[in-house]
Write a protein that holds these residues in place. Structure first.
Motif, short mmCIF file in Angstrom:
data_model
loop_
_atom_site.label_atom_id
_atom_site.label_comp_id
_atom_site.label_asym_id
_atom_site.label_seq_id
_atom_site.Cartn_x
_atom_site.Cartn_y
_atom_site.Cartn_z
N GLY A 143 0.78 -1.23 0.00
CA GLY A 143 0.00 0.00 0.00
C GLY A 143 0.81 1.27 0.00
N LEU A 144 2.09 1.17 -0.37
CA LEU A 144 2.95 2.35 -0.37
C LEU A 144 3.39 2.76 -1.78
CD1 LEU A 144 5.34 1.67 2.66
CD2 LEU A 144 3.33 3.15 2.59
N ALA A 145 3.00 2.03 -2.80
CA ALA A 145 3.51 2.28 -4.15
C ALA A 145 3.26 3.71 -4.61
CB ALA A 145 2.89 1.29 -5.13
N HIS A 146 2.12 4.28 -4.21
CA HIS A 146 1.76 5.61 -4.71
C HIS A 146 2.67 6.71 -4.17
CE1 HIS A 146 -0.28 5.17 -0.86
NE2 HIS A 146 -0.36 6.48 -0.78
N HIS A 147 3.48 6.42 -3.18
CA HIS A 147 4.39 7.43 -2.64
C HIS A 147 5.62 7.61 -3.53
CE1 HIS A 147 2.36 8.06 1.22
NE2 HIS A 147 2.17 6.75 1.27
N PHE A 148 5.88 6.65 -4.42
CA PHE A 148 7.14 6.64 -5.16
C PHE A 148 6.89 6.78 -6.66
CE2 PHE A 148 7.71 3.94 -1.36
CZ PHE A 148 8.63 4.74 -0.69
N LYS A 149 7.59 7.72 -7.26
CA LYS A 149 7.47 7.91 -8.71
C LYS A 149 8.12 6.74 -9.46
CE LYS A 149 8.57 11.11 -12.46
NZ LYS A 149 9.23 12.40 -12.82
N VAL A 150 9.21 6.22 -8.91
CA VAL A 150 9.95 5.11 -9.51
C VAL A 150 10.28 4.11 -8.42
CG1 VAL A 150 12.15 4.44 -10.55
CG2 VAL A 150 10.94 6.44 -11.40
N SER A 151 10.10 2.82 -8.69
CA SER A 151 10.51 1.77 -7.76
C SER A 151 11.21 0.67 -8.55
CB SER A 151 9.30 1.19 -7.02
OG SER A 151 8.75 2.14 -6.14
N LEU A 152 12.48 0.47 -8.25
CA LEU A 152 13.26 -0.56 -8.93
C LEU A 152 13.55 -1.70 -7.97
CD1 LEU A 152 15.95 1.36 -11.05
CD2 LEU A 152 13.70 0.53 -11.75
N ALA A 153 13.36 -2.93 -8.45
CA ALA A 153 13.69 -4.12 -7.69
C ALA A 153 14.75 -4.90 -8.46
CB ALA A 153 12.46 -5.00 -7.47
N CYS A 171 17.99 7.05 -10.99
CA CYS A 171 18.17 8.49 -11.21
C CYS A 171 17.68 8.89 -12.60
CB CYS A 171 19.64 8.88 -11.05
SG CYS A 171 20.28 8.76 -9.37
N ALA A 172 18.05 8.09 -13.59
CA ALA A 172 17.62 8.39 -14.96
C ALA A 172 16.10 8.34 -15.09
CB ALA A 172 18.27 7.39 -15.93
N ALA A 173 15.48 7.36 -14.43
CA ALA A 173 14.02 7.25 -14.50
C ALA A 173 13.34 8.44 -13.82
CB ALA A 173 13.57 5.94 -13.85
N LEU A 174 13.98 8.99 -12.81
CA LEU A 174 13.43 10.16 -12.12
C LEU A 174 13.77 11.47 -12.84
CD1 LEU A 174 14.18 9.29 -8.38
CD2 LEU A 174 11.95 9.30 -9.49
N GLY A 175 14.73 11.40 -13.77
CA GLY A 175 15.13 12.61 -14.49
C GLY A 175 16.01 13.52 -13.67
N VAL A 176 16.82 12.94 -12.78
CA VAL A 176 17.72 13.74 -11.94
C VAL A 176 19.13 13.20 -12.06
CG1 VAL A 176 15.93 14.40 -10.28
CG2 VAL A 176 17.23 12.28 -9.93
N ALA A 177 20.10 14.06 -11.82
CA ALA A 177 21.50 13.64 -11.82
C ALA A 177 21.81 12.93 -10.51
CB ALA A 177 22.41 14.85 -11.99
#
Length: 240
Positions: A143-153, A171-177
Motif C-alpha cells: 500500500g505504499l507504491a503511490h508514494h514513489f514515482k519510480v521503484s526498482l527491484a 536516477c535516470a528514471a526520475l530525471g535527476v542527476a
C-alpha cells in the motif's frame, strides 16, 4: 542525526531502501516462514515432515552458494529451494505455486515504522521520491507504491545493489542527476557505499544506534535514526 559531509548540490530526489529502512523485516520473514511451513504441513505434508524451517533455510543458503545469480531474485531462490525439497520427498510439485502465494502474502504483511507514512508525506512536498530494493517486497500489496514515482527491484532490473547500474537507472528514471539524489538505507555496504560509488549522496538509516560504520571505514553523508531526522538534514541541504 549526524552530518558527516560538506554541502553539495541541492537535492531534487530521495531514493529509499525498503526492508529495515521503512519497516523491520526479520520478524516478518520469521512469521512468513512459519506460515509457509504450516501450509506445507497441511498441503504438502511430506515436505514439512522431512524438513524443518531451519533445514529449508540451510538448503536455500547452500543452493545460493552453488548458484549465486539467485541473489538477484529471492523469491526465485525460495521457489527453487521448494522445488528441490518437493522433488526429494516425491511431493506434488504443482502445489509449489500455491505455497509461494501463501508465503509472499505473509512476507508482504509488513508494518512500517511509525515515522514512515508522515515522513513520506512531508518529503513528497519537497523532493521526488523513489525506491530501490534487493528484496521482493510488493509495494502495491503493502500500500505504499503511490508514494514513489519510480521503484526498482533487483529481480526485475537484473542487477542488485551495490552495483552502480541500479542506482543510475533510478536516477535516470526520475530525471535527476546522481549528484542531485540522496539514497537512504540501513546497509552500509549495499546502500551507503553502493550509492556513493554511483555518485549519489547516501544517508545511513541507523535506527539502532550502531557504530558499525566506524569499523567498516564507510563515511555516510549523514546518519539518521528516523525520517524526522532525515527531513531535518534534507531541509538543511535544501536551504543551501
Amino acid at each position: 542525526m549526524k552530518d558527516t559531509a560538506l554541502p553539495q548540490a541541492r537535492p531534487r530526489a530521495v531514493l529509499f531502501d525498503l526492508d529495515d529502512t521503512l519497516w523491520p523485516i526479520a520478524p516478518v520473514i520469521a512469521a512468513a516462514e512459519a506460515a509457509l511451513h504450516a501450509w506445507l504441513a497441511e498441503h504438502a505434508p511430506r515436505v514439512a515432515q522431512a524438513f524443518s524451517i531451519e533445514e529449508l533455510r540451510a538448503r536455500r543458503l547452500a543452493l545460493l552458494a552453488e548458484q549465486p545469480h539467485l541473489h538477484l531474485d529471492l523469491a526465485a531462490l525460495r521457489r527453487a529451494g521448494l522445488e528441490m525439497a518437493f522433488a526429494d520427498v516425491g511431493e506434488d510439485v504443482s502445489r509449489i505455486a500455491a505455497a509461494m502465494e501463501h508465503y509472499l502474502a505473509a512476507r508482504n504483511a509488513v508494518q512500517p515504522y511509525d515515522d514512515v507514512l508522515p515522513g513520506l508525506l512531508r518529503l513528497a512536498g519537497q523532493v521526488t521520491l523513489g525506491s530501490i530494493s534487493n528484496g521482493n517486497a510488493d509495494l502495491e500489496v503493502i500500500g505504499l507504491a503511490h508514494h514513489f514515482k519510480v521503484s526498482l527491484a533487483a529481480a526485475q532490473f537484473g542487477k542488485a545493489k551495490p552495483d552502480p547500474a541500479i542506482f543510475l537507472a533510478a536516477c535516470a528514471a526520475l530525471g535527476v542527476a546522481p549528484a542531485e539524489t540522496v539514497y537512504v538505507g540501513d546497509d552500509l555496504r549495499l546502500d551507503v557505499q553502493g550509492a556513493q560509488q554511483a555518485g549519489l549522496r547516501a544517508v545511513w538509516m541507523n535506527r539502532t544506534g550502531s557504530t558499525a560504520h566506524l569499523e567498516a571505514g564507510i563515511v555516510p553523508d549523514a546518519i539518521c535514526a528516523s525520517l524526522e531526522e532525515l527531513i531535518a538534514w534534507l531541509e538543511q541541504q535544501l536551504d543551501h
